[in-house]
Write a protein that holds these residues in place. Structure first.
Motif, mmCIF file in Angstrom:
data_model
loop_
_atom_site.group_PDB
_atom_site.id
_atom_site.type_symbol
_atom_site.label_atom_id
_atom_site.label_comp_id
_atom_site.label_asym_id
_atom_site.label_seq_id
_atom_site.Cartn_x
_atom_site.Cartn_y
_atom_site.Cartn_z
ATOM 1 N N LEU A 21 18.687 18.127 0.093
ATOM 2 C CA LEU A 21 18.221 16.831 0.601
ATOM 3 C C LEU A 21 19.047 15.695 -0.001
ATOM 4 O O LEU A 21 19.417 14.737 0.695
ATOM 5 N N ARG A 22 19.318 15.799 -1.296
ATOM 6 C CA ARG A 22 20.117 14.751 -1.954
ATOM 7 C C ARG A 22 21.522 14.694 -1.364
ATOM 8 O O ARG A 22 22.045 13.596 -1.074
ATOM 9 N N GLU A 23 22.130 15.856 -1.184
ATOM 10 C CA GLU A 23 23.499 15.891 -0.670
ATOM 11 C C GLU A 23 23.571 15.380 0.760
ATOM 12 O O GLU A 23 24.535 14.702 1.135
ATOM 13 N N ARG A 24 22.542 15.705 1.576
ATOM 14 C CA ARG A 24 22.523 15.186 2.948
ATOM 15 C C ARG A 24 22.400 13.663 2.958
ATOM 16 O O ARG A 24 22.854 13.007 3.899
ATOM 17 N N ALA A 25 21.777 13.129 1.916
ATOM 18 C CA ALA A 25 21.638 11.672 1.806
ATOM 19 C C ALA A 25 22.908 11.017 1.287
ATOM 20 O O ALA A 25 22.983 9.774 1.204
ATOM 21 N N GLY A 26 23.913 11.837 0.944
ATOM 22 C CA GLY A 26 25.175 11.300 0.449
ATOM 23 C C GLY A 26 25.093 10.765 -0.965
ATOM 24 O O GLY A 26 25.904 9.894 -1.338
ATOM 25 N N THR A 28 25.128 11.273 -5.176
ATOM 26 C CA THR A 28 25.480 12.110 -6.318
ATOM 27 C C THR A 28 24.235 12.274 -7.183
ATOM 28 O O THR A 28 23.236 11.554 -7.016
ATOM 29 N N ALA A 29 24.291 13.215 -8.129
ATOM 30 C CA ALA A 29 23.160 13.395 -9.040
ATOM 31 C C ALA A 29 22.931 12.133 -9.860
ATOM 32 O O ALA A 29 21.789 11.739 -10.103
ATOM 33 N N THR A 30 24.011 11.467 -10.241
ATOM 34 C CA THR A 30 23.886 10.228 -11.014
ATOM 35 C C THR A 30 23.260 9.127 -10.172
ATOM 36 O O THR A 30 22.359 8.407 -10.620
ATOM 37 N N GLY A 31 23.713 9.007 -8.918
ATOM 38 C CA GLY A 31 23.151 7.991 -8.030
ATOM 39 C C GLY A 31 21.683 8.234 -7.745
ATOM 40 O O GLY A 31 20.873 7.295 -7.712
ATOM 41 N N ALA A 32 21.320 9.497 -7.532
ATOM 42 C CA ALA A 32 19.917 9.835 -7.283
ATOM 43 C C ALA A 32 19.067 9.518 -8.501
ATOM 44 O O ALA A 32 17.942 9.011 -8.379
ATOM 45 N N ALA A 33 19.589 9.816 -9.689
ATOM 46 C CA ALA A 33 18.849 9.543 -10.922
ATOM 47 C C ALA A 33 18.540 8.058 -11.059
ATOM 48 O O ALA A 33 17.433 7.671 -11.457
ATOM 49 N N GLU A 34 19.509 7.214 -10.712
ATOM 50 C CA GLU A 34 19.294 5.763 -10.804
ATOM 51 C C GLU A 34 18.187 5.318 -9.855
ATOM 52 O O GLU A 34 17.320 4.522 -10.220
ATOM 53 N N LEU A 35 18.196 5.838 -8.642
ATOM 54 C CA LEU A 35 17.176 5.456 -7.661
ATOM 55 C C LEU A 35 15.798 5.994 -8.032
ATOM 56 O O LEU A 35 14.769 5.372 -7.739
ATOM 57 N N LEU A 36 15.761 7.148 -8.687
ATOM 58 C CA LEU A 36 14.499 7.767 -9.062
ATOM 59 C C LEU A 36 13.980 7.264 -10.405
ATOM 60 O O LEU A 36 12.834 7.550 -10.779
ATOM 61 N N GLY A 37 14.831 6.555 -11.137
ATOM 62 C CA GLY A 37 14.408 6.037 -12.437
ATOM 63 C C GLY A 37 14.364 7.084 -13.526
ATOM 64 O O GLY A 37 13.555 7.003 -14.455
ATOM 65 N N LYS A 57 5.542 13.678 -6.512
ATOM 66 C CA LYS A 57 6.921 13.429 -6.916
ATOM 67 C C LYS A 57 7.892 13.934 -5.857
ATOM 68 O O LYS A 57 8.912 13.285 -5.572
ATOM 69 N N VAL A 58 7.585 15.076 -5.253
ATOM 70 C CA VAL A 58 8.444 15.597 -4.188
ATOM 71 C C VAL A 58 8.479 14.629 -3.010
ATOM 72 O O VAL A 58 9.538 14.348 -2.442
ATOM 73 N N ARG A 59 7.320 14.103 -2.647
ATOM 74 C CA ARG A 59 7.278 13.157 -1.528
ATOM 75 C C ARG A 59 8.042 11.877 -1.872
ATOM 76 O O ARG A 59 8.705 11.287 -1.003
ATOM 77 N N SER A 60 7.973 11.463 -3.119
ATOM 78 C CA SER A 60 8.718 10.283 -3.552
ATOM 79 C C SER A 60 10.220 10.538 -3.464
ATOM 80 O O SER A 60 10.979 9.673 -2.984
ATOM 81 N N MET A 61 10.665 11.715 -3.895
ATOM 82 C CA MET A 61 12.088 12.054 -3.811
ATOM 83 C C MET A 61 12.533 12.134 -2.363
ATOM 84 O O MET A 61 13.623 11.670 -2.013
ATOM 85 N N ALA A 62 11.724 12.724 -1.500
ATOM 86 C CA ALA A 62 12.077 12.830 -0.084
ATOM 87 C C ALA A 62 12.236 11.443 0.529
ATOM 88 O O ALA A 62 13.115 11.219 1.377
#
Length: 284
Positions: A21-26, A28-37, A57-62
Motif C-alpha cells: 500500500l505504501r509503495e503504491r502511494a509512491g 518511501t519508508a521515511t516519507g511514510a514515517a513522517e506522515l504517520l508521526g 491504526k491500520v485504517r489510519s495508515m490506509a
C-alpha cells in the motif's frame, strides 16, 4: 504492543501488504514515517510483521496511503493484534515452521482449492494412508518425528468439519487414485474415505483421468488458499526437504488460478468422479 521476534507467515504477509500500500502511494519508508508521526524504524518493523497493530491504526495508515479499497482495508484490519494461539503453535518446536504456518493459513482461509497428481490431499487422508506415506520419507523419520507429523496432519482436517466448515475443492489426477500406499487394503479404505468426504456439502472432488488430453503444466501439486479478498490469496508448494514454500505475488497467484481453472475444465464432474473412484476401488 511489544514487537514479535519470530513473526509467523500471517504476520509477515500482513506487513508485506501494508508495504505494498505504501509503495503504491509512491511513499518511501521515511516519507511514510513522517506522515504517520513515527520513526522509519517503526515502519520497517511493521512491514516485516514484527510490530502488531490495532485495527484503528491500520485504517489510519490506509488513509495516509490513499487506499480506497474498503474490502482490503477490512481484511487487513481483521489480521491485526497478537497472533492466534491455535493448536498448531504446539508443533512449532517439533516441525518445520512452514507446517505450522500452513495450518494457520488454512484456519483463516475463506476456502481451499488443491491440485494433486500423485497423492491424496492431506485433509482427506485416513490415518493409515497418512502413516504409510510418511513412512516413505527420505531420510526416514524417527518414530517420534513420524508421530508428530501424523498427529499434525490429522488435526489439520478439522477445518473441513464443524459449524462453519471450509469450502474445499480437490482436483485429483487418476494417478493419485491408483497409488497403493500401504497396500491394497489401505488404498481401498482411503478411496472409501474419499467418497465419503465428497458427499459433504462443503467438499468437491473432481478427477482428471489419464485420457484427458488437456492436462496443463508439468503436473505439479499445490494448495491454493483463498483469502478474504483476492489480494490475500496464497499458493503453497511442498518442498523436497519436507517444508513449505508460499507464493503471494500477483503474477504468481494469477498463474495458479489459471492452472486450476484449466484443470477444472478437463476434470470429470463431481458425480462422474465419484463413479470413477468407485470403479477403481472395486478393482483393488
Amino acid at each position: 504492543m511489544p514487537p514479535t521476534s519470530n513473526p509467523t507467515l500471517r504476520q509477515r504477509r500482513f506487513g508485506a501488504e501494508l508495504r505494498k500500500l505504501r509503495e503504491r502511494a509512491g511513499l518511501t519508508a521515511t516519507g511514510a514515517a513522517e506522515l504517520l508521526g513515527v520513526n522509519q524504524a517503526r515502519v520497517s518493523m511493521i512491514e516485516t510483521g514484527r510490530t502488531p497493530l490495532s485495527a484503528d491504526k491500520v485504517r489510519s495508515m490506509a488513509n495516509v496511503y490513499a487506499c480506497s479499497d474498503d474490502r482490503l482495508i477490512d481484511a487487513l484490519a481483521a489480521m491485526t493484534g497478537r497472533r492466534t494461539r491455535g493448536w498448531w503453535e504446539e508443533y512449532r518446536e517439533y516441525l518445520p515452521a512452514g507446517l505450522a504456518d500452513l495450518a494457520e493459513l488454512e484456519h483463516h482461509a475463506a476456502g481451499l482449492r488443491v491440485a494433486l497428481s500423485l497423492h491424496i490431499p492431506a485433509l482427506l487422508q485416513t490415518t493409515d494412508h497418512a502413516r504409510a506415506m510418511l513412512q516413505q520419507a527420505v531420510p526416514p523419520f524417527q518414530p517420534y518425528e513420524l508421530e508428530h507429523r501424523l498427529s499434525y496432519r490429522i488435526k489439520r482436517q478439522a477445518v473441513l468439519h464443524g459449524p462453519t466448515p471450509l469450502p474445499y475443492t480437490a482436483l485429483l489426477h487418476e494417478a493419485a487414485l491408483r497409488m497403493q500406499y500401504g497396500g491394497p487394503s489401505i488404498a481401498r479404505s482411503q478411496l472409501a474415505r474419499l467418497l465419503e468426504m465428497s458427499e459433504q456439502n462443503n467438499i468437491t472432488v473432481r478427477v482428471i483421468p489419464f485420457t484427458s488430453a488437456d492436462f496443463p503444466g508439468n503436473g505439479q501439486s499445490f494448495d491454493y488458499a483463498i483469502g478474504q479478498v483476492p489480494q490475500l490469496d496464497t499458493v503453497q508448494l511442498d518442498t523436497h526437504h519436507g517444508g513449505c514454500e508460499f507464493l503471494d505475488a500477483e503474477a504468481q497467484l494469477e498463474k495458479y488460478r489459471t492452472v486450476l481453472n484449466r484443470m477444472e475444465s478437463c476434470a470429470l464432474g463431481p458425480v462422474e468422479s465419484r463413479k470413477f473412484i468407485e470403479d477403481i476401488m472395486q478393482g483393488l
